[in-house]
Design an enzyme around this catalytic site. Structure first.
Site, PDB file in Angstrom:
ATOM      1  N   ARG A  27       0.935  -1.284   0.067  1.00  0.00           N
ATOM      2  CA  ARG A  27      -0.134  -0.033   0.081  1.00  0.00           C
ATOM      3  C   ARG A  27       0.785   1.332   0.065  1.00  0.00           C
ATOM      4  O   ARG A  27       0.676   2.048   0.683  1.00  0.00           O
ATOM      5  CB  ARG A  27      -0.994   0.093   1.254  1.00  0.00           C
ATOM      6  N   ARG A  31      -3.329   6.654   1.411  1.00  0.00           N
ATOM      7  CA  ARG A  31      -3.769   7.961   2.052  1.00  0.00           C
ATOM      8  C   ARG A  31      -2.877   8.365   2.895  1.00  0.00           C
ATOM      9  O   ARG A  31      -3.179   9.413   3.267  1.00  0.00           O
ATOM     10  CB  ARG A  31      -4.992   7.377   2.766  1.00  0.00           C
ATOM     11  N   ARG A  40      -6.701  11.447  -5.684  1.00  0.00           N
ATOM     12  CA  ARG A  40      -7.915  10.807  -5.438  1.00  0.00           C
ATOM     13  C   ARG A  40      -9.177  11.741  -5.409  1.00  0.00           C
ATOM     14  O   ARG A  40     -10.145  11.605  -5.971  1.00  0.00           O
ATOM     15  CB  ARG A  40      -7.731  10.054  -4.088  1.00  0.00           C
ATOM     16  N   ASP A  78      -7.023  -2.404  -7.007  1.00  0.00           N
ATOM     17  CA  ASP A  78      -7.360  -3.169  -5.837  1.00  0.00           C
ATOM     18  C   ASP A  78      -7.876  -4.842  -6.088  1.00  0.00           C
ATOM     19  O   ASP A  78      -7.913  -4.956  -7.233  1.00  0.00           O
ATOM     20  CB  ASP A  78      -8.694  -2.532  -5.377  1.00  0.00           C
ATOM     21  N   TYR A 155     -14.833 -12.045   0.210  1.00  0.00           N
ATOM     22  CA  TYR A 155     -15.686 -10.850   0.083  1.00  0.00           C
ATOM     23  C   TYR A 155     -17.009 -10.870  -0.854  1.00  0.00           C
ATOM     24  O   TYR A 155     -18.070 -10.578  -0.567  1.00  0.00           O
ATOM     25  CB  TYR A 155     -14.770  -9.719  -0.655  1.00  0.00           C
TER      26      TYR A 155
HETATM   27  O1  CP3 Z   1       0.138  -1.828  -2.320  1.00  0.00           O
HETATM   28  C1  CP3 Z   1       0.008  -0.955  -2.987  1.00  0.00           C
HETATM   29  O2  CP3 Z   1       0.365   0.235  -2.990  1.00  0.00           O
HETATM   30  C2  CP3 Z   1      -0.893  -0.983  -4.165  1.00  0.00           C
HETATM   31  C3  CP3 Z   1      -2.496  -0.771  -3.918  1.00  0.00           C
HETATM   32  C4  CP3 Z   1      -3.474  -1.671  -3.504  1.00  0.00           C
HETATM   33  C5  CP3 Z   1      -4.687  -1.376  -2.933  1.00  0.00           C
HETATM   34  N1  CP3 Z   1      -5.309  -2.275  -2.353  1.00  0.00           N
HETATM   35  C6  CP3 Z   1      -5.088  -0.021  -2.857  1.00  0.00           C
HETATM   36  C7  CP3 Z   1      -6.234   0.554  -1.858  1.00  0.00           C
HETATM   37  C8  CP3 Z   1      -3.446  -3.110  -3.428  1.00  0.00           C
HETATM   38  C9  CP3 Z   1      -2.248  -4.146  -3.416  1.00  0.00           C
HETATM   39  C10 CP3 Z   1      -4.426  -3.556  -2.435  1.00  0.00           C
HETATM   40  C11 CP3 Z   1      -4.772  -4.886  -2.072  1.00  0.00           C
HETATM   41  C12 CP3 Z   1      -6.229  -5.260  -1.280  1.00  0.00           C
HETATM   42  N2  CP3 Z   1      -7.367  -4.513  -1.327  1.00  0.00           N
HETATM   43  C13 CP3 Z   1      -5.938  -6.203  -0.297  1.00  0.00           C
HETATM   44  C14 CP3 Z   1      -4.930  -7.154  -0.199  1.00  0.00           C
HETATM   45  C15 CP3 Z   1      -3.891  -6.587   0.581  1.00  0.00           C
HETATM   46  C16 CP3 Z   1      -4.330  -6.574   2.226  1.00  0.00           C
HETATM   47  O3  CP3 Z   1      -4.392  -5.304   2.669  1.00  0.00           O
HETATM   48  O4  CP3 Z   1      -4.423  -7.345   2.925  1.00  0.00           O
HETATM   49  C17 CP3 Z   1      -7.238  -6.433   0.337  1.00  0.00           C
HETATM   50  C18 CP3 Z   1      -7.907  -7.116   1.228  1.00  0.00           C
HETATM   51  C19 CP3 Z   1      -8.069  -5.214  -0.438  1.00  0.00           C
HETATM   52  C20 CP3 Z   1      -9.583  -4.848  -0.201  1.00  0.00           C
HETATM   53  C21 CP3 Z   1      -9.685  -3.477   0.239  1.00  0.00           C
HETATM   54  N3  CP3 Z   1      -9.438  -2.347  -0.376  1.00  0.00           N
HETATM   55  C22 CP3 Z   1     -10.025  -2.897   1.630  1.00  0.00           C
HETATM   56  C23 CP3 Z   1     -10.463  -4.099   2.563  1.00  0.00           C
HETATM   57  C24 CP3 Z   1     -10.002  -1.754   1.468  1.00  0.00           C
HETATM   58  C25 CP3 Z   1     -10.435  -0.566   2.519  1.00  0.00           C
HETATM   59  C26 CP3 Z   1      -9.613  -0.784   3.752  1.00  0.00           C
HETATM   60  C27 CP3 Z   1      -8.757   0.497   3.809  1.00  0.00           C
HETATM   61  O5  CP3 Z   1      -7.709   0.611   4.044  1.00  0.00           O
HETATM   62  O6  CP3 Z   1      -9.628   1.762   3.835  1.00  0.00           O
HETATM   63  C28 CP3 Z   1      -9.552  -1.290   0.311  1.00  0.00           C
HETATM   64  C29 CP3 Z   1      -9.413   0.161  -0.378  1.00  0.00           C
HETATM   65  C30 CP3 Z   1      -8.167   0.658  -0.801  1.00  0.00           C
HETATM   66  N4  CP3 Z   1      -7.166  -0.270  -1.538  1.00  0.00           N
HETATM   67  C31 CP3 Z   1      -7.413   1.748  -0.342  1.00  0.00           C
HETATM   68  C32 CP3 Z   1      -6.244   1.666  -1.143  1.00  0.00           C
HETATM   69  C33 CP3 Z   1      -5.080   2.853  -1.440  1.00  0.00           C
HETATM   70  C34 CP3 Z   1      -7.712   2.966   0.399  1.00  0.00           C
HETATM   71  C35 CP3 Z   1      -9.092   3.407  -0.306  1.00  0.00           C
HETATM   72  C36 CP3 Z   1      -8.952   4.842  -0.042  1.00  0.00           C
HETATM   73  O7  CP3 Z   1      -8.136   5.678  -0.925  1.00  0.00           O
HETATM   74  O8  CP3 Z   1      -9.998   5.389   0.388  1.00  0.00           O
END
Ligand code: CP3
Length: 355
Positions: A27, A31, A40, A78, A155
């Site tokens: 990640r 944010r 964003r 994502d 999910y």
């Molecule tokens: O690593 C990176 O920089 C690449 C981007 C990336 C995102 N999600 C961006 C993201 C990657 C590789 C993911 C994978 C992802 N997404 C996983 C597997 C990795 C892990 O964390 O276990 C999972 C389970 C998800 C599902 C997901 N997406 C969730 C549960 C959430 C919300 C949780 C949160 O942190 O708010 C997201 C949203 C998400 N994916 C964000 C980002 C930058 C935040 C969204 C925002 O900008 O508001």
């Protein structure tokens, strides 16, 4: 083949010598960075950002521009784009994380589940990969990724994150045939999706099994691991280009010996696993990626440096370690604390590598 300015990350994945321990962060575009929040906002919301290849390219490069000590980039997207493309209707309710409009519950819906057309329904991701690859100009390698079938299924069946997995576990125990049907279909979708990313130019692929650790030992061996194995072996057969792979099961530290049988080049470790013990168990067979507790980045420079050293000492001398966090960086991280970690890894790790 890309000529890289810095390919230490790929070398470490293949357990070849590097002058220091390479690092990237799960990640890393997110944010905690003000420039990410600004982009964003320009996109409107998170999903629109993922679906816009120009803006996805912009945010992928933001952490690299801010932190020159990063050794890899990761596609901004994502894991839930795949079930979205399968027709489940992904949305993000403000402050609540991901949700699906049409979770998979009844048999008829499950039987109707379709593999998406990657070149159409997920074209925006493939386009983002091509654009990111040219924007990188060989600075560092690009990681492509997907969720594991089990993690995506949690999910798809639960309809949202943050549950106790009782709905999908009820299915696993009462109708394993239905769950296996979801997992098989998703495995095919993920394989084609990753193959598309490879053709578009990613240099590594990583499978995120974020919820594998919610399963029992037997459950992991039945519902998660075998499907990741199928993906990895099919990709090897399908791809003309050989690229390394990383498999990350969060909460999977008890099953490292099982995980090496899946055929990935590296295993991701969460922060609960001791990296020295993990190396003793499987370090002859795979590279290891991890595993600083992301919460440490909320603390003080001295605490961050101490933990970085503990992990580098724990792995010890030699190649095959890619430094990372044990899970994604939290949005509350002060960006300057990342500098502290990156500098500590670069400086302290050199003693463990041959000059
Ligand atoms: O690593 C990176 O920089 C690449 C981007 C990336 C995102 N999600 C961006 C993201 C990657 C590789 C993911 C994978 C992802 N997404 C996983 C597997 C990795 C892990 O964390 O276990 C999972 C389970 C998800 C599902 C997901 N997406 C969730 C549960 C959430 C919300 C949780 C949160 O942190 O708010 C997201 C949203 C998400 N994916 C964000 C980002 C930058 C935040 C969204 C925002 O900008 O508001």
């Amino acid at each position: 083949m890309t000529q890289f300015k810095n390919d230490n990350f790929l070398k470490a994945l293949y357990r070849e010598p590097t002058p220091y321990t390479p690092i990237w962060m799960m990640r890393q575009a997110g944010r905690y960075l003000p420039e990410y929040r600004a982009t964003r906002q320009k996109a409107g919301d998170f999903l629109s950002l993922c679906k816009n290849p120009n803006l996805a390219t912009e945010v992928t490069l933001q952490p690299l521009d801010r932190y020159p000590l990063l050794d890899a980039s990761i596609l901004f997207s994502d894991i839930l784009t795949v079930p979205d493309a399968m027709g489940l209707g992904l949305y993000f309710a403000a402050g609540e994380g991901p949700k699906f409009q049409r979770p998979l519950r009844d048999e008829a819906d499950i039987q109707k589940l379709k593999i998406p057309d990657i070149d159409k329904d997920l074209k925006y991701v493939i386009d983002a990969v091509s654009q990111i690859k040219s924007a990188l100009q060989g600075r560092v390698p690009l990681i492509g990724f997907s969720g594991s079938p089990w993690t995506l299924a949690t999910y798809m069946v639960e309809g949202q994150g943050g549950t106790d997995f009782l709905t999908i576990k009820q299915m696993a125990y009462s109708r394993p045939d239905l769950l296996h049907h979801i997992l098989k279909t998703t495995t095919e979708a993920v394989t084609q999706y990753l193959q598309g990313q490879i053709e578009a130019g990613v240099d590594t692929i990583m499978i995120f099994d974020s919820w594998g650790g919610a399963l029992s030992h037997q459950g992991y061996l039945e519902f998660s691991l075998p499907y990741m194995k199928v993906i990895l072996s099919n990709l090897k057969m399908m791809s003309s280009k050989k690229i390394p792979s990383i498999m990350f099961t969060k909460g999977g530290g008890l099953w490292l010996e099982d995980q090496v049988t899946a055929g990935s080049d590296a295993l991701g470790l969460d922060w609960q696993t001791d990296i020295g013990i993990a190396r003793q168990k499987v370090g002859q067979k795979v590279a290891l990626q991890g595993n600083l507790d992301p919460a440490i980045l909320l603390s003080k420079p001295e605490a961050i440096e101490k933990e970085v050293k503990r992990i580098l000492d724990g792995y010890g001398a030699g190649t095959g370690h890619i430094f990372n966090l044990g899970h994604g960086i939290t949005e509350h991280t002060p960006p300057e604390n990342v500098d502290v970690m990156l500098t500590a890894v670069r400086e302290y790790s050199q003693q463990f590598h041959i000059k």
